[in-house]
Write a protein that holds these residues in place. Sequence first.
Motif, PDB file in Angstrom:
ATOM      1  N   THR A 187     105.323  66.551  48.293  1.00 14.21           N
ATOM      2  CA  THR A 187     105.223  65.750  47.063  1.00 14.21           C
ATOM      3  C   THR A 187     105.401  64.273  47.359  1.00 14.21           C
ATOM      4  OG1 THR A 187     106.123  67.600  45.791  1.00 14.21           O
ATOM      5  CG2 THR A 187     106.170  65.440  44.742  1.00 14.21           C
ATOM      6  N   GLU A 188     106.383  63.956  48.241  1.00  9.48           N
ATOM      7  CA  GLU A 188     106.609  62.558  48.607  1.00  9.48           C
ATOM      8  C   GLU A 188     105.386  61.972  49.309  1.00  9.48           C
ATOM      9  OE1 GLU A 188     110.148  62.573  50.908  1.00  9.48           O
ATOM     10  OE2 GLU A 188     111.485  62.819  49.165  1.00  9.48           O
ATOM     11  N   ILE A 189     104.789  62.792  50.206  1.00  9.14           N
ATOM     12  CA  ILE A 189     103.570  62.327  50.887  1.00  9.14           C
ATOM     13  C   ILE A 189     102.454  62.097  49.863  1.00  9.14           C
ATOM     14  CG2 ILE A 189     101.738  63.005  52.498  1.00  9.14           C
ATOM     15  CD1 ILE A 189     103.936  64.574  54.051  1.00  9.14           C
ATOM     16  N   LEU A 190     102.345  63.064  48.931  1.00 10.89           N
ATOM     17  CA  LEU A 190     101.330  62.935  47.889  1.00 10.89           C
ATOM     18  C   LEU A 190     101.574  61.712  47.020  1.00 10.89           C
ATOM     19  CD1 LEU A 190      98.869  64.199  46.453  1.00 10.89           C
ATOM     20  CD2 LEU A 190     100.477  65.504  45.050  1.00 10.89           C
ATOM     21  N   LEU A 191     102.866  61.462  46.709  1.00  7.25           N
ATOM     22  CA  LEU A 191     103.204  60.289  45.902  1.00  7.25           C
ATOM     23  C   LEU A 191     102.848  58.999  46.625  1.00  7.25           C
ATOM     24  CD1 LEU A 191     106.656  61.338  44.386  1.00  7.25           C
ATOM     25  CD2 LEU A 191     104.519  60.994  43.155  1.00  7.25           C
ATOM     26  N   GLU A 192     103.113  58.982  47.946  1.00 11.41           N
ATOM     27  CA  GLU A 192     102.747  57.800  48.735  1.00 11.41           C
ATOM     28  C   GLU A 192     101.235  57.576  48.707  1.00 11.41           C
ATOM     29  OE1 GLU A 192     104.452  55.412  50.267  1.00 11.41           O
ATOM     30  OE2 GLU A 192     106.267  56.257  49.406  1.00 11.41           O
ATOM     31  N   LYS A 193     100.503  58.709  48.854  1.00  9.46           N
ATOM     32  CA  LYS A 193      99.042  58.601  48.788  1.00  9.46           C
ATOM     33  C   LYS A 193      98.596  58.110  47.418  1.00  9.46           C
ATOM     34  CE  LYS A 193      97.817  62.102  52.247  1.00  9.46           C
ATOM     35  NZ  LYS A 193      97.163  63.407  52.464  1.00  9.46           N
ATOM     36  N   GLN A 194      99.263  58.657  46.398  1.00 10.72           N
ATOM     37  CA  GLN A 194      98.916  58.238  45.035  1.00 10.72           C
ATOM     38  C   GLN A 194      99.224  56.758  44.819  1.00 10.72           C
ATOM     39  OE1 GLN A 194     101.032  60.948  42.514  1.00 10.72           O
ATOM     40  NE2 GLN A 194      99.403  62.482  42.537  1.00 10.72           N
ATOM     41  N   LYS A 195     100.369  56.317  45.378  1.00  9.68           N
ATOM     42  CA  LYS A 195     100.704  54.893  45.278  1.00  9.68           C
ATOM     43  C   LYS A 195      99.642  54.049  45.967  1.00  9.68           C
ATOM     44  CE  LYS A 195     105.739  55.274  44.900  1.00  9.68           C
ATOM     45  NZ  LYS A 195     107.026  55.029  45.587  1.00  9.68           N
TER      46      LYS A 195
END
Length: 496
Positions: free
Chosen positions: A327-335
């Motif tokens: 999720t954190e990786i996905l959030l970084e990608k989303q950011k």
Amino acid sequence: MKLKLLLFLYFINLSVSFANQQDFKTDSLKVVELNKYAEKVRQIDPKKTIYTANQALRLAEKINFELGQAEAYRVMGTGYSILVEDDTAISKFLLALNLFKKHKDFYGEAMVYNNIGNRYKNYDRRKALSYYLKCISIAKKIKNDELVAGCSINVANIYTKSNKYEAALSYLNKSFEYFKEKKDTLSISIILLSKGFLYGKTKRYNAAVEVLEECEEICLKNQYYPRLSTVYMYLADIYMAQKKYNKTEDFIKKGLAISERVGEVKLKQDFTKQLYYLAKSKNNSVDALKYLENVYKEDSISIRDLVSKKYSLHQEQFDFIEKQKQTEILLEKQKTNRVKYIAAVIVLALSFVVIALLVIQSRKKAKTLHKMRELNEEISVQKENLDKINQNLESIIEERTEDIKAKNLKLSQYSSHLSHEIRSPVSTIKGLLLLDDEDLIDDQELIAEVKRCVDDIDNKLLNINHMLHNPQYKAFVLPENSANIIPPPADNSEEH
């Protein structure tokens, strides 16, 4: 054409973004509704609470709605708490607490502290009290009186377990006043249940039975079945202490029926233990031994289930940690994607601004060129007019010059003729005057000759003036017989 394409792409982008926002809003409202419903039915059907909270969790994960996930974990934990699956409940509460802290949701954080305290109250009162105090501290900070009153009930439970019954009753009475004013039947039932237990511990059996019967009525009306089973357990204890075994057995049977209905294994074990103590009090060793065997059998099954659940819990925690990393990786990608999207929008907006400026500038240039063309045309017209005026002036000047030249020529010729033509009569007059001085001419002849000379002069002057003022004469040329141009005026001397 490029401008139209950019505008088309921009409007498509806006439409997609608006549609995504609408979908997120709709799904997030669905998550909130599911969580509310799950919490509402937790006392009636805790298994349904867990199932509904799982639905909310899956939908919240799908749309990446982390506050919805946090509330789903918390509500799920309350369901497991009612089913007395404390390890699973605490794991769900910790997952919820992590997400609430991440988003700085103080109300959710306080609620989780209260829920965790409820799980520790049976094993570690000091730890439970610390969680309750954290909850009250946050609730006071955000000025939530309802949460303060609710958590005060739990503090009263800690005092109850610490045998500080009067202090517990004091906290319960304060909370009771608040929830009675709000007409919160669920909280009222909890307080009445706790007060009934305290009255029983202090051997105020009549007061205990009174409040427990009131609690029973509320639980039946609102279908709070897990709490109703606890009411029957407390009533069974009170009647057993009074040696009213028939009533004790009736309430134990009622409690067993409800515990089986809601699937509460721990309550079922507690009622089985009550049956054992009842049989023992009646000196019925056969039934007592049978109930005791059932208790140990259920305890062994519970232990196996507990170990299995602990392994499952560890696996869930590991899966959650991995999921959180993803999720954190996905959030970084989303950011990163959000930054790129914002940058693209900014670039697109700047492009529109530049294009608009270029369009405005080109239009201004076109207007300027148009005005310049108009001015050039006007200047050309004025130049043509000036050329015509100049040509007219030149022709006028030329005419005037020729006229002046002709007049100058006439003046020159006039001067020449004047000196020549007038000189002759004047000389004749002078000669006559000399003859008269010497008396060589008589007076009559002199007068006649002078008169002739004067007439000659006058006639010549008239002819000269006539030629000077008549434009048909380009040059000043007098004929030999100048008297033929303009006849001299008639002689009127005889009339005078």
